[in-house]
Write a protein that holds these residues in place. Structure first.
Motif, PDB file in Angstrom:
ATOM      1  N   ASP A   1      -9.415 104.638 -40.114  1.00 19.91           N
ATOM      2  CA  ASP A   1      -8.221 104.344 -39.329  1.00 19.91           C
ATOM      3  C   ASP A   1      -8.388 103.217 -38.315  1.00 19.91           C
ATOM      4  O   ASP A   1      -7.485 102.936 -37.559  1.00 19.91           O
ATOM      5  CB  ASP A   1      -7.726 105.603 -38.616  1.00 19.91           C
ATOM      6  CG  ASP A   1      -8.772 106.189 -37.704  1.00 19.91           C
ATOM      7  OD1 ASP A   1      -9.857 105.618 -37.565  1.00 19.91           O
ATOM      8  OD2 ASP A   1      -8.495 107.246 -37.127  1.00 19.91           O
TER       9      ASP A   1
ATOM     10  N   HIS B   1      -9.014 104.592 -48.607  1.00 21.10           N
ATOM     11  CA  HIS B   1      -7.918 105.510 -48.895  1.00 21.10           C
ATOM     12  C   HIS B   1      -8.438 106.634 -49.777  1.00 21.10           C
ATOM     13  O   HIS B   1      -9.239 106.400 -50.687  1.00 21.10           O
ATOM     14  CB  HIS B   1      -6.778 104.786 -49.601  1.00 21.10           C
ATOM     15  CG  HIS B   1      -6.236 103.642 -48.820  1.00 21.10           C
ATOM     16  ND1 HIS B   1      -5.324 103.801 -47.801  1.00 21.10           N
ATOM     17  CD2 HIS B   1      -6.519 102.320 -48.867  1.00 21.10           C
ATOM     18  CE1 HIS B   1      -5.044 102.623 -47.277  1.00 21.10           C
ATOM     19  NE2 HIS B   1      -5.765 101.705 -47.903  1.00 21.10           N
TER      20      HIS B   1
ATOM     21  N   ARG C   1      -2.039 113.984 -53.431  1.00 14.13           N
ATOM     22  CA  ARG C   1      -1.912 113.566 -52.029  1.00 14.13           C
ATOM     23  C   ARG C   1      -2.843 112.397 -51.741  1.00 14.13           C
ATOM     24  O   ARG C   1      -3.962 112.340 -52.227  1.00 14.13           O
ATOM     25  CB  ARG C   1      -2.262 114.726 -51.106  1.00 14.13           C
ATOM     26  CG  ARG C   1      -2.136 114.417 -49.621  1.00 14.13           C
ATOM     27  CD  ARG C   1      -2.439 115.646 -48.776  1.00 14.13           C
ATOM     28  NE  ARG C   1      -3.855 115.952 -48.755  1.00 14.13           N
ATOM     29  CZ  ARG C   1      -4.717 115.456 -47.859  1.00 14.13           C
ATOM     30  NH1 ARG C   1      -4.310 114.621 -46.934  1.00 14.13           N
ATOM     31  NH2 ARG C   1      -5.991 115.808 -47.896  1.00 14.13           N
ATOM     32  N   THR C   2      -2.353 111.442 -50.952  1.00 11.19           N
ATOM     33  CA  THR C   2      -3.169 110.313 -50.517  1.00 11.19           C
ATOM     34  C   THR C   2      -3.194 110.272 -48.998  1.00 11.19           C
ATOM     35  O   THR C   2      -2.284 110.777 -48.339  1.00 11.19           O
ATOM     36  CB  THR C   2      -2.621 108.977 -51.048  1.00 11.19           C
ATOM     37  OG1 THR C   2      -1.305 108.785 -50.546  1.00 11.19           O
ATOM     38  CG2 THR C   2      -2.619 108.940 -52.562  1.00 11.19           C
ATOM     39  N   TRP C   3      -4.226 109.670 -48.445  1.00  9.19           N
ATOM     40  CA  TRP C   3      -4.335 109.509 -47.004  1.00  9.19           C
ATOM     41  C   TRP C   3      -5.278 108.359 -46.698  1.00  9.19           C
ATOM     42  O   TRP C   3      -6.061 107.944 -47.538  1.00  9.19           O
ATOM     43  CB  TRP C   3      -4.810 110.797 -46.330  1.00  9.19           C
ATOM     44  CG  TRP C   3      -6.246 111.150 -46.603  1.00  9.19           C
ATOM     45  CD1 TRP C   3      -7.316 110.895 -45.803  1.00  9.19           C
ATOM     46  CD2 TRP C   3      -6.771 111.808 -47.753  1.00  9.19           C
ATOM     47  NE1 TRP C   3      -8.474 111.357 -46.386  1.00  9.19           N
ATOM     48  CE2 TRP C   3      -8.165 111.917 -47.593  1.00  9.19           C
ATOM     49  CE3 TRP C   3      -6.210 112.307 -48.927  1.00  9.19           C
ATOM     50  CZ2 TRP C   3      -8.993 112.506 -48.535  1.00  9.19           C
ATOM     51  CZ3 TRP C   3      -7.041 112.881 -49.867  1.00  9.19           C
ATOM     52  CH2 TRP C   3      -8.407 112.992 -49.657  1.00  9.19           C
ATOM     53  N   GLN C   4      -5.159 107.824 -45.502  1.00  9.70           N
ATOM     54  CA  GLN C   4      -6.059 106.769 -45.075  1.00  9.70           C
ATOM     55  C   GLN C   4      -7.295 107.418 -44.475  1.00  9.70           C
ATOM     56  O   GLN C   4      -7.215 108.161 -43.509  1.00  9.70           O
ATOM     57  CB  GLN C   4      -5.381 105.856 -44.061  1.00  9.70           C
ATOM     58  CG  GLN C   4      -6.194 104.618 -43.769  1.00  9.70           C
ATOM     59  CD  GLN C   4      -5.414 103.587 -42.989  1.00  9.70           C
ATOM     60  OE1 GLN C   4      -4.220 103.456 -43.158  1.00  9.70           O
ATOM     61  NE2 GLN C   4      -6.109 102.846 -42.146  1.00  9.70           N
ATOM     62  N   VAL C   5      -8.446 107.155 -45.059  1.00  4.97           N
ATOM     63  CA  VAL C   5      -9.704 107.749 -44.621  1.00  4.97           C
ATOM     64  C   VAL C   5     -10.207 107.058 -43.363  1.00  4.97           C
ATOM     65  O   VAL C   5     -10.662 107.690 -42.426  1.00  4.97           O
ATOM     66  CB  VAL C   5     -10.768 107.674 -45.743  1.00  4.97           C
ATOM     67  CG1 VAL C   5     -12.118 108.164 -45.256  1.00  4.97           C
ATOM     68  CG2 VAL C   5     -10.309 108.469 -46.958  1.00  4.97           C
TER      69      VAL C   5
ATOM     70  N   TYR D   1     -11.874 114.338 -55.677  1.00  2.00           N
ATOM     71  CA  TYR D   1     -11.421 113.305 -54.746  1.00  2.00           C
ATOM     72  C   TYR D   1     -11.931 111.927 -55.152  1.00  2.00           C
ATOM     73  O   TYR D   1     -13.034 111.788 -55.670  1.00  2.00           O
ATOM     74  CB  TYR D   1     -11.905 113.604 -53.328  1.00  2.00           C
ATOM     75  CG  TYR D   1     -11.404 114.918 -52.809  1.00  2.00           C
ATOM     76  CD1 TYR D   1     -10.108 115.054 -52.340  1.00  2.00           C
ATOM     77  CD2 TYR D   1     -12.220 116.042 -52.811  1.00  2.00           C
ATOM     78  CE1 TYR D   1      -9.631 116.272 -51.881  1.00  2.00           C
ATOM     79  CE2 TYR D   1     -11.758 117.266 -52.344  1.00  2.00           C
ATOM     80  CZ  TYR D   1     -10.459 117.370 -51.878  1.00  2.00           C
ATOM     81  OH  TYR D   1     -10.004 118.580 -51.431  1.00  2.00           O
TER      82      TYR D   1
ATOM     83  N   ASP E   1      -6.457 112.946 -53.607  1.00  2.00           N
ATOM     84  CA  ASP E   1      -6.762 114.278 -54.125  1.00  2.00           C
ATOM     85  C   ASP E   1      -6.194 114.317 -55.538  1.00  2.00           C
ATOM     86  O   ASP E   1      -4.978 114.293 -55.731  1.00  2.00           O
ATOM     87  CB  ASP E   1      -6.120 115.351 -53.245  1.00  2.00           C
ATOM     88  CG  ASP E   1      -6.442 116.765 -53.699  1.00  2.00           C
ATOM     89  OD1 ASP E   1      -6.642 116.987 -54.908  1.00  2.00           O
ATOM     90  OD2 ASP E   1      -6.469 117.656 -52.841  1.00  2.00           O
TER      91      ASP E   1
ATOM     92  N   PRO F   1     -10.964 116.117 -46.349  1.00  3.17           N
ATOM     93  CA  PRO F   1      -9.747 115.721 -47.091  1.00  3.17           C
ATOM     94  C   PRO F   1      -8.462 116.149 -46.408  1.00  3.17           C
ATOM     95  O   PRO F   1      -8.442 117.011 -45.581  1.00  3.17           O
ATOM     96  CB  PRO F   1      -9.892 116.407 -48.433  1.00  3.17           C
ATOM     97  CG  PRO F   1     -11.065 117.286 -48.367  1.00  3.17           C
ATOM     98  CD  PRO F   1     -11.752 117.064 -47.082  1.00  3.17           C
TER      99      PRO F   1
END
Length: 108
Positions: free
Chosen positions: A70, A56, A64-68, A46, A59, A108
Motif C-alpha cells: 500500500d 496485488h 477476491r482481489t486486494w492490494q497487498v 492465492y 484468491d 489474505p
C-alpha cells in the motif's frame, strides 16, 4: 511453486505442477496492464502479482482481489511466498539502497 512465465497482455500466469503438467491461471482484467512478476502460494489458492510496481493479491477460490502493498511512493516487485505460505517476500525500492528485501506476514 514459483511461477515461470507471464502471458503478457493476456493476464495469465503459468506454473509447473508436479509431474511437469502446466497450469494457466487467469488474472483479473483490472491488473493485467503492466503485469510482470508473480508467485503462487504453496497451496495454490492465492496468487500475488506485480502490476505497475504494486503487489496485488488474488484468491483463486472466491475471485477476491486486494492490494497487498500500500505504499504509493515505493515500487514493490518480485513477490515470493515462504514454503509454508505464511510470509511474503518482495523487493522494495529504497532511499539508501536501490532495492532491499522486505518480508511481511501474508494476510489474505
Amino acid at each position: 511453486m514459483r511461477v515461470d512465465h507471464c502471458g503478457v497482455g493476456r493476464g495469465l500466469v503459468r506454473r509447473k505442477l508436479a509431474g511437469g503438467a502446466i497450469e494457466w491461471i487467469p488474472f483479473p482484467e483490472q491488473f493485467r496492464e503492466g503485469l510482470t512478476t508473480f508467485d503462487v502460494s504453496p497451496d495454490g489458492r492465492y496468487v500475488v502479482a506485480e502490476s505497475d510496481f504494486r503487489l496485488h493479491g488474488l484468491d483463486r477460490t472466491t475471485g477476491r482481489t486486494w492490494q497487498v502493498s500500500d505504499e504509493l511512493h515505493r515500487a514493490h516487485t518480485s513477490p515470493a511466498f515462504s514454503p509454508d505460505g505464511r510470509w511474503l517476500a518482495f523487493l522494495r525500492a529504497g532511499e539508501v539502497a536501490s532495492q532491499y528485501l522486505a518480508v511481511i506476514p501474508f494476510v489474505p
